[in-house]
Design a protein around this motif. Structure first.
Motif, PDB file in Angstrom:
ATOM      1  N   GLU A 200       0.770  -1.119  -0.090  1.00 17.03           N
ATOM      2  CA  GLU A 200       0.075   0.025  -0.107  1.00 17.03           C
ATOM      3  C   GLU A 200       0.885   1.304   0.064  1.00 17.03           C
ATOM      4  N   ILE A 201       1.896   0.966   0.791  1.00 16.34           N
ATOM      5  CA  ILE A 201       3.017   2.522   0.731  1.00 16.34           C
ATOM      6  C   ILE A 201       3.347   2.841  -0.887  1.00 16.34           C
ATOM      7  N   PHE A 202       3.675   1.683  -1.659  1.00 19.51           N
ATOM      8  CA  PHE A 202       4.117   2.001  -2.930  1.00 19.51           C
ATOM      9  C   PHE A 202       3.148   2.191  -3.901  1.00 19.51           C
ATOM     10  N   GLU A 203       1.692   1.835  -3.421  1.00 22.41           N
ATOM     11  CA  GLU A 203       0.692   2.083  -4.313  1.00 22.41           C
ATOM     12  C   GLU A 203       0.349   3.825  -4.102  1.00 22.41           C
ATOM     13  N   ARG A 204       0.817   4.202  -2.914  1.00 21.88           N
ATOM     14  CA  ARG A 204       0.618   5.575  -2.660  1.00 21.88           C
ATOM     15  C   ARG A 204       2.074   6.477  -2.861  1.00 21.88           C
ATOM     16  N   PHE A 205       2.828   5.933  -3.573  1.00 28.37           N
ATOM     17  CA  PHE A 205       4.218   6.579  -4.015  1.00 28.37           C
ATOM     18  C   PHE A 205       4.170   7.817  -4.416  1.00 28.37           C
ATOM     19  N   ASP A 206       3.248   8.430  -5.207  1.00 32.69           N
ATOM     20  CA  ASP A 206       3.076   9.684  -5.535  1.00 32.69           C
ATOM     21  C   ASP A 206       2.501  10.734  -4.421  1.00 32.69           C
ATOM     22  N   ASP A 207       2.437  10.332  -3.273  1.00 45.27           N
ATOM     23  CA  ASP A 207       2.182  11.137  -2.159  1.00 45.27           C
ATOM     24  C   ASP A 207       3.477  11.784  -1.794  1.00 45.27           C
ATOM     25  N   PRO A 208       3.695  12.884  -1.897  1.00 43.88           N
ATOM     26  CA  PRO A 208       4.991  13.422  -1.601  1.00 43.88           C
ATOM     27  C   PRO A 208       5.554  13.215  -0.017  1.00 43.88           C
ATOM     28  N   GLU A 209       4.672  13.151   0.699  1.00 47.80           N
ATOM     29  CA  GLU A 209       5.147  12.731   2.141  1.00 47.80           C
ATOM     30  C   GLU A 209       5.634  11.365   2.263  1.00 47.80           C
ATOM     31  N   ILE A 210       4.739  10.604   1.674  1.00 49.68           N
ATOM     32  CA  ILE A 210       5.132   9.049   1.587  1.00 49.68           C
ATOM     33  C   ILE A 210       6.436   8.791   0.774  1.00 49.68           C
ATOM     34  N   LYS A 211       6.502   9.647  -0.281  1.00 51.58           N
ATOM     35  CA  LYS A 211       7.783   9.279  -1.104  1.00 51.58           C
ATOM     36  C   LYS A 211       9.059   9.999  -0.276  1.00 51.58           C
ATOM     37  N   ALA A 212       8.962  10.960   0.753  1.00 52.87           N
ATOM     38  CA  ALA A 212       9.975  11.457   1.433  1.00 52.87           C
ATOM     39  C   ALA A 212      10.641  10.393   2.394  1.00 52.87           C
ATOM     40  N   VAL A 213       9.598   9.940   3.045  1.00 50.77           N
ATOM     41  CA  VAL A 213       9.983   8.673   4.155  1.00 50.77           C
ATOM     42  C   VAL A 213      10.727   7.706   3.417  1.00 50.77           C
ATOM     43  N   ILE A 214      10.392   7.127   2.006  1.00 50.15           N
ATOM     44  CA  ILE A 214      10.958   6.254   1.176  1.00 50.15           C
ATOM     45  C   ILE A 214      12.152   6.510   0.968  1.00 50.15           C
ATOM     46  N   ASP A 215      12.450   7.986   0.422  1.00 45.25           N
ATOM     47  CA  ASP A 215      13.767   8.306  -0.066  1.00 45.25           C
ATOM     48  C   ASP A 215      14.783   8.212   1.642  1.00 45.25           C
ATOM     49  N   LEU A 216      14.412   8.527   2.639  1.00 48.50           N
ATOM     50  CA  LEU A 216      15.192   8.616   3.797  1.00 48.50           C
ATOM     51  C   LEU A 216      15.820   7.070   4.011  1.00 48.50           C
ATOM     52  N   TRP A 217      14.676   6.099   3.816  1.00 45.89           N
ATOM     53  CA  TRP A 217      14.529   4.663   4.058  1.00 45.89           C
ATOM     54  C   TRP A 217      15.718   4.044   2.926  1.00 45.89           C
ATOM     55  N   ILE A 218      15.918   4.561   1.536  1.00 48.15           N
ATOM     56  CA  ILE A 218      16.783   4.151   0.614  1.00 48.15           C
ATOM     57  C   ILE A 218      18.268   4.616   1.037  1.00 48.15           C
ATOM     58  N   ASP A 219      18.090   5.826   1.870  1.00 51.05           N
ATOM     59  CA  ASP A 219      19.552   6.385   2.317  1.00 51.05           C
ATOM     60  C   ASP A 219      19.992   5.386   3.233  1.00 51.05           C
ATOM     61  N   GLU A 220      19.031   4.934   4.068  1.00 54.50           N
ATOM     62  CA  GLU A 220      19.427   3.771   5.186  1.00 54.50           C
ATOM     63  C   GLU A 220      20.052   2.837   4.418  1.00 54.50           C
ATOM     64  N   ILE A 221      19.473   2.070   3.490  1.00 52.78           N
ATOM     65  CA  ILE A 221      19.957   0.934   2.751  1.00 52.78           C
ATOM     66  C   ILE A 221      21.254   1.212   2.186  1.00 52.78           C
ATOM     67  N   VAL A 222      21.425   2.353   1.560  1.00 54.00           N
ATOM     68  CA  VAL A 222      22.788   2.838   0.978  1.00 54.00           C
ATOM     69  C   VAL A 222      23.783   2.948   1.997  1.00 54.00           C
ATOM     70  N   THR A 223      23.391   3.456   3.070  1.00 53.09           N
ATOM     71  CA  THR A 223      24.547   3.524   4.188  1.00 53.09           C
ATOM     72  C   THR A 223      25.143   2.398   4.463  1.00 53.09           C
ATOM     73  N   GLY A 224      24.397   1.228   4.743  1.00 52.80           N
ATOM     74  CA  GLY A 224      24.706  -0.221   5.035  1.00 52.80           C
ATOM     75  C   GLY A 224      25.647  -0.899   3.796  1.00 52.80           C
ATOM     76  N   LEU A 225      25.178  -0.486   2.663  1.00 58.01           N
ATOM     77  CA  LEU A 225      25.845  -1.213   1.418  1.00 58.01           C
ATOM     78  C   LEU A 225      27.080  -0.547   1.239  1.00 58.01           C
ATOM     79  N   LYS A 226      27.285   0.827   1.562  1.00 51.81           N
ATOM     80  CA  LYS A 226      28.640   1.437   1.468  1.00 51.81           C
ATOM     81  C   LYS A 226      29.739   0.829   1.998  1.00 51.81           C
ATOM     82  N   SER A 227      29.289   0.287   3.581  1.00 52.11           N
ATOM     83  CA  SER A 227      30.227  -0.412   4.346  1.00 52.11           C
ATOM     84  C   SER A 227      30.791  -1.739   3.631  1.00 52.11           C
ATOM     85  N   LEU A 228      29.518  -2.320   3.384  1.00 50.45           N
ATOM     86  CA  LEU A 228      29.758  -3.625   2.538  1.00 50.45           C
ATOM     87  C   LEU A 228      30.557  -3.662   1.436  1.00 50.45           C
TER      88      LEU A 228
END
Ligand SMILES: [Zn+2]
Length: 291
Positions: A200-228
């Motif tokens: 449901e979160i991705f169904e509402r991807f066009d909602d800027p508030e939701i997209k902003a949280v998704i973008d912060l979450w992707i930053d978290e994914i990238v932070t871990g991957l960088k170390s690896l």
């Protein structure tokens, strides 16, 4: 060669026949009934093997930490009570007389991807699965690297936030407390006062508030991957878990890593896993074929 391949999870035992070309047929599944305990689960697996004719090998992918040499469960959480210490390979071989290979589920999936899927042709890569937590596996120089006590690749518990959120492992600030699918769902719902699931979160991807949280979450994914990436210098990272079917995620991960990594590490692709639910069974079948 006819191989019977199993994928034992906390809720379902999936199994299928596998031929010498690694085609899976007659896919079936039964409830794990984990509450009945680890020994009973293996008794039921043995009953299934005995009910099939002409099986040459058995390959078993299973939840829990596995000693792949002895084919036994080194440690399992309470998801499957009494599973720790169960000697799967010994029990199955004694009861059926059929050579049997046993490996942990994330490692089996990585092997499935290595031989048949996203990792085909790669000598070394790492695998991460994003879901309730974050699982990981390390494929180095053409084989699984399992570590000193068969637990290597627990990427979900590398620390990305000192003194941060409490984690299921008892620690604080672990990668999976910020970058798992569960963390995204919790973040969206807590920050925006909603009660959505991942789809449901991705169904509402066009909602800027939701997209902003998704973008912060992707930053978290990238932070871990960088170390690896700085540890392994891989040419490939295979990202699994249903959420990775959202193309935006892998596209952003690739773009952000490329902009943040030191130059010599940029020869790197992050791709989604290709084999889906079959990866575990194929990996286990492959191990069994090598016995
Ligand atoms: Zn942890």
């Amino acid at each position: 060669m006819k191989i019977l391949a199993f994928d034992i999870g906390g809720t379902e035992i999936k199994y299928a026949l596998c031929d010498e070309s690694f085609n899976l047929t007659e896919k079936k599944s039964i409830p794990t009934n984990a509450h009945e305990g680890g020994k009973r689960i293996i008794e039921r697996v043995i009953e299934i093997i005995k009910s099939c004719d002409g099986i040459d090998r058995v390959g078993i992918s299973t939840a829990g930490q596995v000693d792949g040499v002895k084919g036994e469960i080194v440690f399992a959480t309470d998801t499957i009570p009494g599973y720790t210490g169960v000697k799967i390979k010994e029990l199955v071989q004694k009861e059926t007389g059929i050579p049997t290979a046993v490996e942990n589920d994330v490692n089996s999936a990585a092997l499935g991807e290595a031989i048949f899927g996203a990792g085909r042709g790669e000598k070394s890569f790492i695998c991460l699965t994003y879901g309730t937590g974050i699982g990981g596996a390390i494929y180095l120089d053409g084989k699984l690297f399992t570590g000193n006590s068969f637990s290597a690749g627990e990427f979900g518990h590398i620390v990305t936030h000192q003194g941060g959120r409490k984690c299921t492992c008892g620690g604080e600030g672990c990668y999976e407390a910020y970058a798992s699918t569960t963390a995204l769902v919790n973040d969206v719902n807590e920050k925006l006062g909603l009660s959505l699931n991942g789809r449901e979160i991705f169904e509402r991807f066009d909602d800027p508030e939701i997209k902003a949280v998704i973008d912060l979450w992707i930053d978290e994914i990238v932070t871990g991957l960088k170390s690896l990436v700085y540890i392994f210098n891989p040419s490939l990272i295979v990202a699994g878990g249903g959420i990775m079917n959202e193309e935006y995620i892998t596209k952003e991960i690739n773009a952000r890593l490329q902009s943040q990594l030191m130059n010599s590490f940029k020869k790197l692709r992050v791709v989604k896993a290709q084999m889906g639910n079959d990866a575990n069974k194929l990996g286990a079948a492959y191990l069994a074929s090598k016995l």
